[in-house]
Design an enzyme around this catalytic site. Structure first.
Site, PDB file in Angstrom:
ATOM      1  N   ASP A   1      36.720  43.036  47.057  1.00 42.16           N
ATOM      2  CA  ASP A   1      37.518  42.012  46.387  1.00 42.16           C
ATOM      3  C   ASP A   1      36.636  41.379  45.313  1.00 42.16           C
ATOM      4  OD1 ASP A   1      39.379  40.207  45.598  1.00 42.16           O
ATOM      5  OD2 ASP A   1      39.422  39.068  47.464  1.00 42.16           O
ATOM      6  N   ALA A   2      36.571  42.047  44.160  1.00 44.13           N
ATOM      7  CA  ALA A   2      35.661  41.659  43.079  1.00 44.13           C
ATOM      8  C   ALA A   2      36.395  41.165  41.838  1.00 44.13           C
ATOM      9  CB  ALA A   2      34.769  42.845  42.714  1.00 44.13           C
ATOM     10  N   LYS A   3      37.677  41.498  41.753  1.00 40.97           N
ATOM     11  CA  LYS A   3      38.539  41.077  40.633  1.00 40.97           C
ATOM     12  C   LYS A   3      37.881  41.349  39.280  1.00 40.97           C
ATOM     13  CE  LYS A   3      40.965  37.667  43.457  1.00 40.97           C
ATOM     14  NZ  LYS A   3      40.135  37.772  44.672  1.00 40.97           N
ATOM     15  N   ARG A   4      37.417  42.570  39.113  1.00 42.29           N
ATOM     16  CA  ARG A   4      36.789  42.955  37.865  1.00 42.29           C
ATOM     17  C   ARG A   4      37.845  43.360  36.845  1.00 42.29           C
ATOM     18  NH1 ARG A   4      32.915  40.959  40.587  1.00 42.29           N
ATOM     19  NH2 ARG A   4      30.832  41.861  40.557  1.00 42.29           N
TER      20      ARG A   4
END
Length: 273
Positions: free
Chosen positions: A91-94
């Protein structure tokens, strides 16, 4: 992990539970702080207690990145400890220009061996496509989120539809149900049924149950499809269910409640097919 493997795992475990390892060193039981790696010690105990009840683990990288190199080491130990055959989410939302997104994709898919990574589509198609070029890996694109600020942009009218609708439709053109999921917040209960009709085949990662107040019943009855099509994430409600020596047992008991409720909804779907 490919789509059919994920669907089979859900059927086998009678669960679509994703446990969020959003581990805050300030919140873990104090007796773990004497360990060389307290975060991993906590995660290891949670994984051991829940691995038969869930089909996925979601690691929110912010909780690890904030600790510098030690946090990244905890993350690596954790991802290596998760049993093979369980779906893993970074869950890095890159989301950046194409060549940068390619490097982000390599980071999480090649270096850390995650099955999937969450991505932010604000910069458009070329920021998302690099994540879709890896066989049997998944991009999980932000669709309609649970936070209060989702009203600022996602729920703004653009022409004859909301912005989040445009994002979902664009995502379906960029990826397929075999490599693209969408984040749909659990607290968006009034939109769930409509979104499932708009996006009939893709999996949804649904955060917001438990501590954020989302209803598992509403999610399941409104957003399931024939393959289940859901990964419902619970983080704080499970991992911080207890804070004593037996915290892992408390976490297991909470996860078991979710799994048993999910089994009931899955049986209804199976009976209807």
């Amino acid at each position: 992990m490919n789509r059919q493997e994920l669907v089979n795992l859900i059927k086998e475990k009678q669960s679509y539970l994703c446990v969020g390892l959003d581990t805050d060193i300030q919140k873990i039981p104090k007796h773990l702080l004497s360990h060389a790696d307290p975060v991993f010690a906590f995660n290891k105990a949670i994984i051991d207690a829940t691995k038969d009840l869930c089909v996925a683990y979601k690691i929110n990288t912010a909780f690890y990145e904030s600790m510098g190199i030690r946090g990244w080491e905890s993350l690596q130990r954790t991802i290596e400890y998760i049993p093979s055959g369980i779906f893993t989410i970074a869950d890095a939302k890159r989301g950046d220009i194409g060549n940068t997104s390619t490097q982000y994709a390599k980071t999480f898919f090649d270096t850390y061996k995650f099955d999937s990574v969450t991505v932010a589509p604000y910069m458009g198609k070329d920021s998302v496509l690099p994540f879709l070029q890896f066989p049997e890996k998944w991009a999980i694109m932000l669709g309609l989120t649970s936070n209060e600020g989702s009203q600022d942009f996602q729920m703004q009218q653009v022409g004859d539809e909301f912005l989040f609708e445009k994002v979902l439709k664009a995502g379906m053109e960029w990826g397929t149900p075999d490599n693209l999921m969408f984040v749909i917040g659990a607290t968006q209960s009034t939109q769930l049924g409509y979104i499932r009709k708009l996006v009939p085949d893709h999996f949804f990662l649904v955060p917001g149950v438990g501590a954020q107040g989302g209803s598992l019943e509403e999610i399941s009855t409104q957003a399931m499809n024939k393959d289940c099509g859901l990964l419902v994430n619970a983080s704080r409600a499970i991992i911080y269910a207890g804070n004593g020596e037996d915290f892992a047992t408390d976490a297991r008991n909470e996860a078991l409640k979710y799994q048993q409720e999910m089994a009931g909804y899955l049986n209804k779907i199976a009976a209807a097919v």
